[in-house]
Design an enzyme around this catalytic site. Structure first.
Site, mmCIF file in Angstrom:
data_model
loop_
_atom_site.group_PDB
_atom_site.id
_atom_site.type_symbol
_atom_site.label_atom_id
_atom_site.label_comp_id
_atom_site.label_asym_id
_atom_site.label_seq_id
_atom_site.Cartn_x
_atom_site.Cartn_y
_atom_site.Cartn_z
ATOM 1 N N GLY A 122 0.788 -1.229 0.000
ATOM 2 C CA GLY A 122 0.000 0.000 0.000
ATOM 3 C C GLY A 122 0.819 1.277 0.000
ATOM 4 O O GLY A 122 0.260 2.374 0.023
ATOM 5 N N GLU A 132 4.656 -6.137 1.480
ATOM 6 C CA GLU A 132 4.289 -6.604 0.145
ATOM 7 C C GLU A 132 3.876 -5.451 -0.769
ATOM 8 O O GLU A 132 2.725 -5.331 -1.160
ATOM 9 C CB GLU A 132 3.196 -7.669 0.223
ATOM 10 C CG GLU A 132 2.077 -7.360 1.169
ATOM 11 C CD GLU A 132 1.141 -8.548 1.390
ATOM 12 O OE1 GLU A 132 -0.085 -8.348 1.380
ATOM 13 O OE2 GLU A 132 1.636 -9.672 1.579
ATOM 14 N N ARG A 162 2.661 -1.112 -6.002
ATOM 15 C CA ARG A 162 2.729 0.195 -6.654
ATOM 16 C C ARG A 162 4.051 0.911 -6.429
ATOM 17 O O ARG A 162 4.628 1.468 -7.371
ATOM 18 C CB ARG A 162 1.601 1.069 -6.108
ATOM 19 C CG ARG A 162 1.506 2.473 -6.706
ATOM 20 C CD ARG A 162 0.528 3.345 -5.912
ATOM 21 N NE ARG A 162 -0.623 2.592 -5.501
ATOM 22 C CZ ARG A 162 -1.703 2.419 -6.259
ATOM 23 N NH1 ARG A 162 -1.782 2.997 -7.424
ATOM 24 N NH2 ARG A 162 -2.711 1.702 -5.813
ATOM 25 N N ARG A 195 -6.955 2.909 -14.853
ATOM 26 C CA ARG A 195 -7.023 3.555 -13.538
ATOM 27 C C ARG A 195 -7.909 4.799 -13.487
ATOM 28 O O ARG A 195 -8.700 4.949 -12.559
ATOM 29 C CB ARG A 195 -5.615 3.899 -13.024
ATOM 30 C CG ARG A 195 -4.736 2.672 -12.757
ATOM 31 C CD ARG A 195 -3.466 3.023 -12.002
ATOM 32 N NE ARG A 195 -3.748 3.394 -10.635
ATOM 33 C CZ ARG A 195 -3.695 4.620 -10.138
ATOM 34 N NH1 ARG A 195 -3.304 5.624 -10.902
ATOM 35 N NH2 ARG A 195 -4.004 4.869 -8.896
ATOM 36 N N CYS A 248 -15.514 3.173 -27.563
ATOM 37 C CA CYS A 248 -16.872 3.633 -27.776
ATOM 38 C C CYS A 248 -17.673 3.645 -26.475
ATOM 39 O O CYS A 248 -18.586 2.851 -26.287
ATOM 40 C CB CYS A 248 -17.535 2.723 -28.811
ATOM 41 S SG CYS A 248 -18.838 3.592 -29.656
#
Ligand SMILES: *Cc1c(COP(=O)(O)O)cnc(C)c1O
Length: 418
Positions: free
Chosen positions: A231, A274, A277, A313, A346
């Site tokens: 995190g 862990e 990011r 994202r 689209c």
């Protein structure tokens, strides 16, 4: 090449011996570009987070599972988390050994569990029912359990993974039942873990979370490791000088907590983190091309080839990515305009950046979407039968190398019976 708004990649010499225009000419657009030096730096920062000796950084490869990056992470001495048998498969290809891998499972089938058991890979289970399933499959085996301390954190409700309203982990009040199941199946609980959410920028929140898992740990006598989760956040708003996560402060505080726990516990447990990011986000820039510019009812739309099939994202989490602009011709932009950057899918929700003040953009400009190295390519899809992009690595010498080819039309039909 003319670079506009490009202070970030200029400062860290992101493109090495080449530039974004040349890269797109050579490999096509859209294109994920990764910088090896930045990736290695992030690995090292986290490896050196604490002085506590038995400390393991398990790269959460779901953030970016490119094989070349995994090999580099392995070289840097990281271990790996897996979320699926597919991730285990790729991690083994990258050189990770069973003992380097922790399979953090969530609602998996018996076959998927067996896949890890056959390889002697430690599994973390996420519920009492999966603990029982494991007990039946591997009576007398070693197991890890993911707990939910009842608190969560994160930048968007979709990434808060601890707390009373998420699907993850075993609740603290179930500890007596956990102990019963462990006994019934003669299981050895060697580790516990948590992951309370993604993208914290305030280290004190992580320390609080670590303290919750450590207090849970005191219920069990024979743990070999305690995994405090990932995190770790990165500043996505670099152009507005968003400060970085203060790793030095976090590391110092965490160190105190870990040493104290080890002393009280009376055993040299291994502590794991862990991160996903933090390791890979900033090593990636997504390049795309501007195909059209139009003004509709007062809004300027810049139409690019970066749809949400390429980068999900912004659509999934309302995420902000800073945007750079690169131009082949040396024509300066006269002034800045608020524009809405959109893709070619689209769907009206296909928006990359809304109402963004950018230097006047022209057709054929290349845009660079910063900090796209995490949850970028791995969430890309073939929606609208578009081809997933290629990935290129700028190596430590500054040279570019293709590390995943672009999809082909044949790839689109590969699984059909034709
Ligand atoms: C996704 C995930 C991580 C990594 O999260 P980041 O925010 O990318 O650091 C770590 N642990 C678990 C269990 C995860 O699901």
């Amino acid at each position: 090449m003319l670079g506009l708004n490009n202070a970030v990649t200029e400062k860290n010499n992101f493109y090495g011996n080449t530039d974004p225009i040349k890269l797109v000419e050579k490999y096509g657009s859209p294109l994920y570009v990764y910088n090896e030096t930045i990736f290695r730096e992030r690995c090292r920062e986290l490896k050196n987070l604490v002085t506590y000796k038995n400390f393991s950084v398990n790269y959460s490869v779901k953030a970016n599972g490119n094989l070349s990056l995994l090999k580099i992470a392995k070289e840097e001495g990281l271990n790996a988390d897996a979320m699926s048998p597919g991730e285990i498969y790729v991690e083994e290809l990258a050189g990770f050994k069973p003992e380097d891998i922790l399979y953090i499972s969530n609602n998996v089938s018996a076959e998927e569990m067996q896949f890890a058991i056959d390889r002697d890979i430690t599994i973390s289970v996420d519920s009492l029912s999966q603990l029982e399933m494991y007990g039946k499959l591997n009576t007398g085996g070693k197991i890890c359990i993911r707990f939910n301390p009842g608190v969560g954190a994160g930048h968007h409700e979709k990434v808060v993974t601890g707390g009373k309203k998420t699907k993850f982990g075993v609740a603290i009040e179930d500890i007596p039942v956990v102990k019963d199941i462990l006994k019934t199946y003669n299981l050895n609980l060697i580790g516990i873990n948590q992951h309370i959410g993604s993208l914290f920028m305030d280290g004190d929140k992580y320390i609080e979370g670590a303290q919750s898992i450590l207090s849970i740990a005191k219920n069990f006598d024979d743990l070999e490791f305690i995994d405090m989760g990932g995190g770790f956040g990165i500043p996505y708003k670099k152009l507005s000088s968003e400060p970085r996560l203060d790793l030095q402060h976090l590391g110092k505080e965490l160190d105190k907590v870990l040493h104290q726990f080890a002393e009280e516990y009376g055993k040299e447990v291994t502590f794991k983190i862990e991160p996903g990011r933090y390791i890979s986000a900033e090593c990636g820039v997504l390049l795309g091309e501007v195909h059209s510019i139009k003004e509709n009812y007062g809004i300027t739309y810049v139409g690019t080839d970066i749809g949400f099939n390429v980068l999900k994202r912004p659509v999934m989490y309302d995420s902000h990515h800073d945007i750079e602009v690169y131009r082949k011709d040396n024509i300066p932009s006269k002034n800045s305009h608020p524009v809405t950057l959109v893709g070619n899918i689209c769907e009206s929700g296909d928006i990359l950046a809304q109402d963004r003040l950018l230097p006047q953009i022209m057709e054929k400009d290349i845009i660079g979407v910063l900090d796209s190295g995490a949850y970028g390519y791995c969430m890309a899809s073939n929606y609208n039968n578009r081809l997933r992009p290629a990935e290129v690595l700028i190596d430590s010498q500054g040279n570019d190398r293709l590390v995943r080819r672009r999809d082909t039309y044949e790839d689109l039909v590969r699984n059909f019976d034709i």
